[in-house]
Motif scaffolding. Structure first.
Motif, PDB file in Angstrom:
ATOM      1  N   LEU A 125     -50.829 104.215-100.806  1.00  0.00           N
ATOM      2  CA  LEU A 125     -50.554 105.134 -99.909  1.00  0.00           C
ATOM      3  C   LEU A 125     -50.220 106.465-100.464  1.00  0.00           C
ATOM      4  N   ILE A 126     -49.179 106.569-101.340  1.00  0.00           N
ATOM      5  CA  ILE A 126     -48.938 107.936-102.006  1.00  0.00           C
ATOM      6  C   ILE A 126     -50.255 108.344-102.788  1.00  0.00           C
ATOM      7  N   LEU A 127     -50.838 107.546-103.171  1.00  0.00           N
ATOM      8  CA  LEU A 127     -51.927 108.102-104.040  1.00  0.00           C
ATOM      9  C   LEU A 127     -53.076 108.533-103.214  1.00  0.00           C
ATOM     10  N   MET A 128     -53.364 107.980-102.147  1.00  0.00           N
ATOM     11  CA  MET A 128     -54.381 108.477-101.118  1.00  0.00           C
ATOM     12  C   MET A 128     -53.754 109.916-100.478  1.00  0.00           C
ATOM     13  N   ALA A 129     -52.465 109.843-100.185  1.00  0.00           N
ATOM     14  CA  ALA A 129     -51.801 110.964 -99.477  1.00  0.00           C
ATOM     15  C   ALA A 129     -51.968 112.199-100.535  1.00  0.00           C
ATOM     16  N   VAL A 130     -51.765 111.969-101.758  1.00  0.00           N
ATOM     17  CA  VAL A 130     -52.048 113.069-102.695  1.00  0.00           C
ATOM     18  C   VAL A 130     -53.255 113.811-102.893  1.00  0.00           C
ATOM     19  N   TYR A 131     -54.274 112.876-102.960  1.00  0.00           N
ATOM     20  CA  TYR A 131     -55.774 112.991-102.978  1.00  0.00           C
ATOM     21  C   TYR A 131     -56.131 113.749-101.770  1.00  0.00           C
ATOM     22  N   TRP A 132     -55.537 113.246-100.468  1.00  0.00           N
ATOM     23  CA  TRP A 132     -55.803 113.822 -99.245  1.00  0.00           C
ATOM     24  C   TRP A 132     -55.458 115.327 -99.080  1.00  0.00           C
ATOM     25  N   MET A 133     -54.120 115.482 -99.344  1.00  0.00           N
ATOM     26  CA  MET A 133     -53.665 116.811 -99.401  1.00  0.00           C
ATOM     27  C   MET A 133     -54.035 117.787-100.160  1.00  0.00           C
ATOM     28  N   THR A 134     -54.449 117.388-101.189  1.00  0.00           N
ATOM     29  CA  THR A 134     -54.782 118.566-102.348  1.00  0.00           C
ATOM     30  C   THR A 134     -56.226 118.722-102.445  1.00  0.00           C
ATOM     31  N   GLU A 135     -57.187 117.542-101.850  1.00  0.00           N
ATOM     32  CA  GLU A 135     -58.519 117.482-101.797  1.00  0.00           C
ATOM     33  C   GLU A 135     -59.180 117.781-103.273  1.00  0.00           C
ATOM     34  N   VAL A 136     -58.559 117.121-104.320  1.00  0.00           N
ATOM     35  CA  VAL A 136     -58.963 117.133-105.721  1.00  0.00           C
ATOM     36  C   VAL A 136     -60.269 116.522-105.545  1.00  0.00           C
ATOM     37  N   ILE A 137     -60.534 115.438-104.792  1.00  0.00           N
ATOM     38  CA  ILE A 137     -61.933 114.577-104.723  1.00  0.00           C
ATOM     39  C   ILE A 137     -62.061 114.787-103.009  1.00  0.00           C
ATOM     40  N   PRO A 138     -63.349 114.551-102.821  1.00  0.00           N
ATOM     41  CA  PRO A 138     -63.723 114.613-101.417  1.00  0.00           C
ATOM     42  C   PRO A 138     -63.078 113.807-100.489  1.00  0.00           C
ATOM     43  N   LEU A 139     -62.690 114.189 -99.322  1.00  0.00           N
ATOM     44  CA  LEU A 139     -62.113 113.311 -98.444  1.00  0.00           C
ATOM     45  C   LEU A 139     -62.509 111.931 -98.386  1.00  0.00           C
ATOM     46  N   SER A 140     -63.858 111.840 -98.398  1.00  0.00           N
ATOM     47  CA  SER A 140     -64.421 110.453 -97.891  1.00  0.00           C
ATOM     48  C   SER A 140     -64.448 109.649 -99.319  1.00  0.00           C
ATOM     49  N   VAL A 141     -64.481 110.079-100.196  1.00  0.00           N
ATOM     50  CA  VAL A 141     -64.564 109.198-101.546  1.00  0.00           C
ATOM     51  C   VAL A 141     -62.935 108.697-101.489  1.00  0.00           C
ATOM     52  N   THR A 142     -61.827 109.551-101.130  1.00  0.00           N
ATOM     53  CA  THR A 142     -60.538 109.074-101.352  1.00  0.00           C
ATOM     54  C   THR A 142     -60.361 107.972-100.167  1.00  0.00           C
ATOM     55  N   ALA A 143     -61.178 108.075 -99.073  1.00  0.00           N
ATOM     56  CA  ALA A 143     -61.047 107.106 -98.033  1.00  0.00           C
ATOM     57  C   ALA A 143     -61.448 105.570 -98.451  1.00  0.00           C
ATOM     58  N   LEU A 144     -62.468 105.570 -99.557  1.00  0.00           N
ATOM     59  CA  LEU A 144     -63.095 104.405 -99.969  1.00  0.00           C
ATOM     60  C   LEU A 144     -62.069 103.645-100.955  1.00  0.00           C
ATOM     61  N   LEU A 145     -60.812 104.340-101.402  1.00  0.00           N
ATOM     62  CA  LEU A 145     -60.050 103.728-102.283  1.00  0.00           C
ATOM     63  C   LEU A 145     -59.272 102.359-101.698  1.00  0.00           C
TER      64      LEU A 145
END
Length: 578
Positions: free
Chosen positions: A41-61
């Protein structure tokens, strides 16, 4: 700005690598499923809020990490990536694509604007109402992309008007300009105009004849303000019109469940994790949010009018005489409306003008879809869905008639596949928090918040969500906070809707920055605004939005949705209640 972009680009790899390396102590030390799910959850939250990788890619984690940690099987994760929400999204996008392709949006917007009037204040109000209505059924990004070219055409007409029309316009709207925001050399203009009137009336004769050839120097056009505007008044009007488009499109989307992706995410979350909750439907949501939309539109118009057009509202609301500039503006709007062609009933029975015929068919399907949404399960009476007990929760309405209104390429170009994956990842994340026990652990952790008044807790949550959504995607913010706020409501014995509905609405209040959401970015690219303009105006509209949502929560929202009682469809964590 270029240096900041370069530095951020160099930071992205560090965030991608360092975030998962910094979090392993959480699952390694605690060694429980809750900790492992919290790590994801924390990993995806950081990636989603910073958008360092595309949102859809983070959603596949979750599809990778949940089976890896043994939280869920791959087959379980895969089933939550496609829900009823996606069918509804397909239908809405089909309709929006057809509306945009055949120009129905332009007809609706132009008709509403011309109905309100063409002086700057009423022009702003007309565009706000038009954008809000369109965004009830279309995405706010599509609405702004459709309407902003119309606004820009009006703005260019204003900027290209003659100097004499500009003087007449200032005379007709005397006092509209806010004295605290701009200063004009009114006395010099008054003396010059009085001198000209005296000469024309024969009261004062021009004594000196020699300097007459120098008269043209006194009527030279003034230098352009800020490079491309004749006056500060014109620039302020351009700012106000641009901002009203961006803000009203986000406000209007609150009104219907299909208006924004965050509304759909909220509704699907409720249906998924509170299956016995039947109070959230299209009709109840519309009754709850339509007054919110109206109040926010009126207050936002007053605020933007005061900020960019001045405090003389009587001149905007009661002015009957049109200046030359306003006549030019009215002509531009009328010409654009006439260029769409007339809609006549006989066109429906022949094929002389296929474009208008397809626009008529799109309008019929649009009206039919709205009626079906409202009557499916209105709440106060049985809807047509009761005739089909096994029917799906959502119905996708594809725009196929005896004429093909859109092609697959049209649909594919407009379909937000990223949002589909993002929502699927959010559902997977929420399911993982439930199965792993993380939601129960969060509920126990947040139980002490029950000592605060429920309204104070909701206010804090709204302010947090409103702040985060300025720098993160609205859908991502909603996806992150739903699994947190629902257990919080259960822990303190509050109706989950009392906590989730205000935050679901406030997550759309991203008015502060050009990068906060796509509508802000679109109007910013037209060049009439600076970042500080948007910050000043957005802060006021944010405050208006949060206060309006809290007002709805304390008044008509509570009896409408029974928010003052803890429902039977929610699990009981403790004995407290509100």
């Amino acid at each position: 700005m270029r240096r900041l972009r370069c530095s951020w680009s160099s930071l992205k790899p560090l965030i991608i690598v360092c975030t998962p390396l910094a979090l392993p102590p959480l699952p390694l030390v605690i060694r429980k499923k809750e900790a492992e799910c919290a790590y994801i959850l924390i990993l995806m939250a950081v990636y989603w809020m910073t958008e360092v990788i595309p949102l859809s890619v983070t959603a596949l984690l979750p599809s990778l990490l949940f089976p890896l940690f043994g939280i869920m099987k791959s087959s379980q994760v895969a089933t939550v990536y496609f829900k009823d929400f996606h069918l509804l999204l397909l239908g809405v996008i089909c309709l929006a694509t057809s509306i945009e392709k055949w120009g129905l949006h332009r007809r609706i917007a132009l008709r509403l604007v011309t109905g309100f009037g063409v002086n700057p204040g009423m022009l702003m109000l007309g565009f706000m109402v038009g954008c809000a209505f369109l965004s009830m059924w279309l995405s706010n990004t599509s609405t702004v992309a459709m309407v902003m070219p119309i606004v820009e055409a009006v703005i260019q007409q204003v900027l290209n008007a003659s100097e004499q029309a500009s003087k007449d316009h200032k005379g007709a709207l005397n006092g509209i300009s806010n004295p605290s925001l701009q200063l004009e050399d009114i006395e010099a203009q008054y003396d010059q105009s009085e001198k000209i009137k005296s000469i024309e009336a024969g009261i004062t004769a021009p004594v000196q004849t020699a300097p007459e050839p120098e008269e043209p120097e006194t009527v030279k056009p003034p230098p352009l303000y800020n490079g491309k505007y004749r006056t500060r008044e014109d620039h302020m009007m351009c700012k106000g019109l641009s901002l009203c488009i961006a803000y009203s499109s986000s406000i209007g989307g609150l009104t219907t469940l299909s208006g924004t992706s965050t509304n759909l995410i909220f509704a699907e979350y409720i249906y998924q994790y509170y299956p016995e909750c039947t109070i959230i439907n299209f009709g109840n949501w519309f009754v709850l949010c339509l007054p919110i939309c109206i109040i926010m539109l009126i207050l936002s118009w007053i605020f933007l009018h005061w900020m960019y057009l001045g405090s003389n509202f009587r001149a905007s609301l009661c002015s009957k005489q049109q200046s030359e500039k306003e006549k030019h503006t009215a002509k531009v709007l009328q010409d654009q409306y006439n260029s769409l062609g007339p809609i006549r009933l006989e066109l429906f029975f022949n094929f002389k003008d296929l474009n208008i015929l397809k626009e008529i068919i799109t309008m019929i399907i649009f009206i039919l879809m709205a009626i079906l949404w409202f009557t499916r399960n209105p709440g106060f009476m049985p809807g047509w869905s009761s005739l089909f007990p096994e029917a799906l929760r959502y119905e996708a309405h594809y725009q196929q008639f005896w004429l093909a209104l859109i092609t697959w390429k049209d649909f594919q170009a407009c379909m937000p596949w990223e949002i589909s994956l993002l929502v699927g990842g959010g559902f997977a994340l929420a399911e993982g928090t439930k199965i792993s026990g993380l939601s129960t652990w969060v509920a126990e952790l947040l139980t002490p918040l029950g000592s605060l008044p429920p309204l104070a807790t909701v206010t804090i949550a709204c302010l947090i969500v409103t702040s985060i959504t300025e720098v993160a995607s609205n859908a991502a913010t909603m996806t992150i906070f739903l699994p947190i706020l629902a257990p919080l409501a259960e822990a303190i014995g509050v109706n989950p809707l009392y906590m989730l509905i205000p935050t679901a609405l406030c997550v759309s209040f991203s008015f502060l920055l050009p990068v906060s959401n796509p509508p802000n970015a679109i109007v910013f690219t037209y060049g009439h605004l600076t970042s500080m303009d948007m910050v000043k105006a957005g802060l006021g509209v944010n405050i208006i939005g949060v206060l309006t949502v809290l007002l709805a929560l304390m008044t008509w929202g509570t009896p409408l949705l029974n928010l003052d009682t803890y429902p039977d469809w929610a699990p009981v964590v403790n004995g407290t209640g509100v």
